[in-house]
Design a protein around this motif. Structure first.
Motif, mmCIF file in Angstrom:
data_model
loop_
_atom_site.group_PDB
_atom_site.id
_atom_site.type_symbol
_atom_site.label_atom_id
_atom_site.label_comp_id
_atom_site.label_asym_id
_atom_site.label_seq_id
_atom_site.Cartn_x
_atom_site.Cartn_y
_atom_site.Cartn_z
ATOM 1 N N SER A 257 -8.274 15.222 -8.060
ATOM 2 C CA SER A 257 -9.696 15.020 -7.793
ATOM 3 C C SER A 257 -10.496 16.267 -8.138
ATOM 4 C CB SER A 257 -9.919 14.647 -6.327
ATOM 5 O OG SER A 257 -11.294 14.444 -6.072
ATOM 6 N N ILE A 341 -5.650 8.933 -13.507
ATOM 7 C CA ILE A 341 -5.558 7.588 -12.956
ATOM 8 C C ILE A 341 -4.750 6.726 -13.921
ATOM 9 C CG2 ILE A 341 -7.716 6.758 -14.046
ATOM 10 C CD1 ILE A 341 -8.233 5.298 -11.298
ATOM 11 N N CYS A 359 3.312 5.918 -7.902
ATOM 12 C CA CYS A 359 3.232 6.136 -6.445
ATOM 13 C C CYS A 359 3.953 7.414 -6.057
ATOM 14 C CB CYS A 359 3.836 4.946 -5.705
ATOM 15 S SG CYS A 359 2.888 3.420 -5.815
ATOM 16 N N PRO A 364 -3.206 7.642 -8.546
ATOM 17 C CA PRO A 364 -3.915 6.388 -8.248
ATOM 18 C C PRO A 364 -3.792 5.380 -9.379
ATOM 19 C CG PRO A 364 -5.243 8.259 -7.594
ATOM 20 C CD PRO A 364 -4.061 8.816 -8.357
ATOM 21 N N LEU A 377 1.480 -2.760 -4.850
ATOM 22 C CA LEU A 377 0.183 -2.394 -4.263
ATOM 23 C C LEU A 377 -0.154 -3.351 -3.128
ATOM 24 C CD1 LEU A 377 -1.748 -1.669 -7.578
ATOM 25 C CD2 LEU A 377 -0.447 -0.082 -6.155
ATOM 26 N N LEU A 381 -3.896 -0.902 -0.707
ATOM 27 C CA LEU A 381 -3.818 -0.636 -2.145
ATOM 28 C C LEU A 381 -4.054 -1.886 -2.982
ATOM 29 C CD1 LEU A 381 -0.823 1.863 -2.435
ATOM 30 C CD2 LEU A 381 -3.223 2.322 -2.947
ATOM 31 N N ASN A 384 -6.965 -2.349 -5.350
ATOM 32 C CA ASN A 384 -6.968 -1.788 -6.702
ATOM 33 C C ASN A 384 -6.539 -2.798 -7.759
ATOM 34 O OD1 ASN A 384 -7.646 0.522 -5.363
ATOM 35 N ND2 ASN A 384 -5.788 1.661 -5.881
ATOM 36 N N LEU A 401 -13.101 4.546 -7.460
ATOM 37 C CA LEU A 401 -12.124 5.473 -6.896
ATOM 38 C C LEU A 401 -12.489 6.925 -7.203
ATOM 39 C CD1 LEU A 401 -8.723 3.705 -7.738
ATOM 40 C CD2 LEU A 401 -9.839 3.846 -5.515
ATOM 41 N N TRP A 408 -10.617 8.382 -2.385
ATOM 42 C CA TRP A 408 -9.558 8.991 -3.201
ATOM 43 C C TRP A 408 -8.494 9.639 -2.310
ATOM 44 C CZ3 TRP A 408 -8.965 9.305 -8.573
ATOM 45 C CH2 TRP A 408 -7.987 10.196 -9.023
ATOM 46 N N GLN A 411 -6.352 7.118 -0.705
ATOM 47 C CA GLN A 411 -5.428 6.533 -1.679
ATOM 48 C C GLN A 411 -4.146 7.361 -1.775
ATOM 49 O OE1 GLN A 411 -5.917 4.021 -4.619
ATOM 50 N NE2 GLN A 411 -7.051 3.043 -2.959
ATOM 51 N N LEU A 412 -4.277 8.688 -1.750
ATOM 52 C CA LEU A 412 -3.085 9.541 -1.855
ATOM 53 C C LEU A 412 -2.134 9.307 -0.691
ATOM 54 C CD1 LEU A 412 -4.632 12.928 -3.069
ATOM 55 C CD2 LEU A 412 -3.803 10.993 -4.418
ATOM 56 N N LEU A 415 -0.420 5.925 -1.305
ATOM 57 C CA LEU A 415 0.587 6.036 -2.369
ATOM 58 C C LEU A 415 1.846 6.719 -1.853
ATOM 59 C CD1 LEU A 415 -1.800 7.129 -5.257
ATOM 60 C CD2 LEU A 415 -0.540 4.972 -5.167
#
Length: 464
Positions: A257, A341, A359, A364, A377, A381, A384, A401, A408, A411-412, A415
């Motif tokens: 990011s 991404i 993952c 992402p 997912l 998730l 997405n 995202l 974001w 999301q980490l 994952l």
């Protein structure tokens, strides 16, 4: 199940004296073998028993449930590359760690460069190369004979575990040469939503026909298992064991990011075969759409295939060719850290390693809707996964995202949780247990057959 039940269950009725004469010696030979068992390799060995002395019919059978056969050799057969090859290499390595004898039977024609070093580093007794084409081909006859020859050289009880379509077809013809057979399709072709109804019905019939001889079908996702069951396969012959990966932890991908925000450049990634199933042209279309809207975009493509030239031509046509870095067939993990991404565009999948590796690297993902994407997912998730397989839908979710810092970061975490769920060791242990369960079933049946049928078998055999 044992030799006799296999003959009738697989539709190979004994309709002639010659077929009986061929089959009976094999059956009696299997009855006279000495089998040794020990507790599972995941624990310290503290029991070893010989179970070849059956005694009288009143004697209770010795339980072998959960124990460890020492006279087994496993053949892992496949013509495929990509994620199928990754699965087989990891399974083979895991079986060796557990003290198993295992052999890879693979085609050098479809071996990705990214796996070549791993294959060639194996002991020469652990790998057999057999030329196999992906599509039906006259060379299939030689491939069948070569695989059969390799199986006959194996010692002890033989287990054949076929992976992907061509191996599934060849393996279905080899049931007389092995003690147990398993098949992992890694996504049946008939699940492709782009097929016409007529083609889908035809492929479904063919796939179920060559799947029929196998003792077990191992689906790698719940969606694939549901497909097999809907085709009318006995539920007792089907199980679901997800693909597994090595967990890399949270060290990967945490700075993506900040990198995007500081440079202003977004790097989208694609990993997979450049073929129809993976729909890679949609990836190029998505890149071009974002560039037209004024975003500073780059792209990394990992993989090779028949559509590469068409992809390059499309990139030229849409004026984005200079933005694409073609990495070729390299291990995916070498490129994932350079991506911001991942864009997954497949028409159909079972459980793609591409998504699992993303993952594990905390990369992402934005994906088209297919069985594999839904299997990986899950939960939050799943947002997405785009409803329509279009560049507009994919780019819209990507930007959402990238522009939302809190989303974001969340999301980490998601994952990371997903990567821990798909454990490689769990996958190996579950598949190994299927092997042992099959051999236990066959041994129990053989013991029963000896008690009640050996006198009759001997009398019948004496006639020939």
């Amino acid at each position: 199940m044992g030799p006799l039940s296999d003959v009738f269950r697989r539709g190979k009725a004994l309709d002639s004296a010659s077929s009986i004469a061929v089959w009976l010696p094999k059956m009696e030979s299997s009855m006279s073998k000495t089998y040794f068992t020990a507790v599972s390799s995941s624990r310290s060995v503290n029991v070893v028993e010989s179970v070849d002395d059956f005694g009288s019919s009143e004697k209770s059978p010795i339980s072998v449930s959960g124990r460890n056969y020492q006279d087994v050799e496993i053949a892992l057969l496949s013509e495929a590359g990509g994620g199928v090859m990754r699965h087989m290499i990891d399974l083979h390595r895991g079986l060796l760690r557990h003290g198993r004898r295992a052999t890879l039977i693979v085609s050098p024609k479809r071996m990705d460069n990214r796996y070549r070093d791993e294959i060639y580093s194996l002991d020469k007794e652990q790998v057999v190369f057999v030329d196999m084409e992906r599509a039906p081909h006259p060379s299939d006859v030689n491939a069948y004979l070569s695989v059969r020859s390799a199986l006959k050289k194996m010692r002890g009880r033989r287990i054949l575990h076929a992976h992907s379509t061509k191996a599934g077809l060849l393996g279905s013809l080899l049931c007389p040469d092995v003690d147990a057979m398993l098949y992992t399709p890694h996504c049946y072709r008939a699940t492709d939503p782009s097929l016409t109804p007529l083609k889908r019905r035809a492929l479904r019939s063919v796939e179920m026909a060559y799947s029929q001889p196998y003792d077990r079908i191992i689906a790698v996702s719940s969606s694939e298992m549901e497909y097999v069951l809907n085709c009318g396969v006995d539920p007792n012959r089907v199980t679901c064991i997800s693909n597994g990966i090595e967990y890399r932890g949270k060290a990967c991908g945490a700075d993506r990011s900040n990198r995007v925000r500081s440079s202003g450049t977004i790097t989208m990634g694609f990993v997979g075969r450049l073929a129809h199933q993976k729909n890679p042209l949609l990836f190029i279309d998505t890149l071009a759409l974002l560039v037209r809207r004024g975003y500073d975009m780059k792209a990394i493509v990992v993989g090779d295939g028949t559509l590469k030239h068409e992809m390059m031509a499309r990139a030229e046509q849409l004026n984005v060719a200079s933005r694409v870095d073609w990495r070729g067939e390299i291990p995916a993990h070498e490129a994932l850290s350079d991506m911001d991404i991942m864009v997954h565009t497949s028409h159909y999948e079972a459980l793609p390693y591409t998504l699992l590796e993303a993952c594990s690297s905390l990369l992402p993902i934005v994906a088209t809707d297919n069985h594999g994407a839904r299997s990986v997912l899950q939960g939050e998730l799943a947002e997405n996964i785009v409803e329509e397989a279009t560049a507009e839908a994919l780019s819209s979710r990507m930007l959402q995202l990238l522009h939302d810092q809190s989303l974001w970061s969340h999301q980490l975490d998601l994952l990371d949780q997903t990567a821990q769920t798909f454990s490689l060791e769990t996958m190996v242990i579950k598949i190994e247990q299927i092997y042992l369960d099959l051999l236990s079933e066959k041994l129990e049946f053989t013991r029963s057959m000896e008690r009640y049928m050996v006198p009759s078998v001997s009398r019948i055999q004496a006639l020939f």
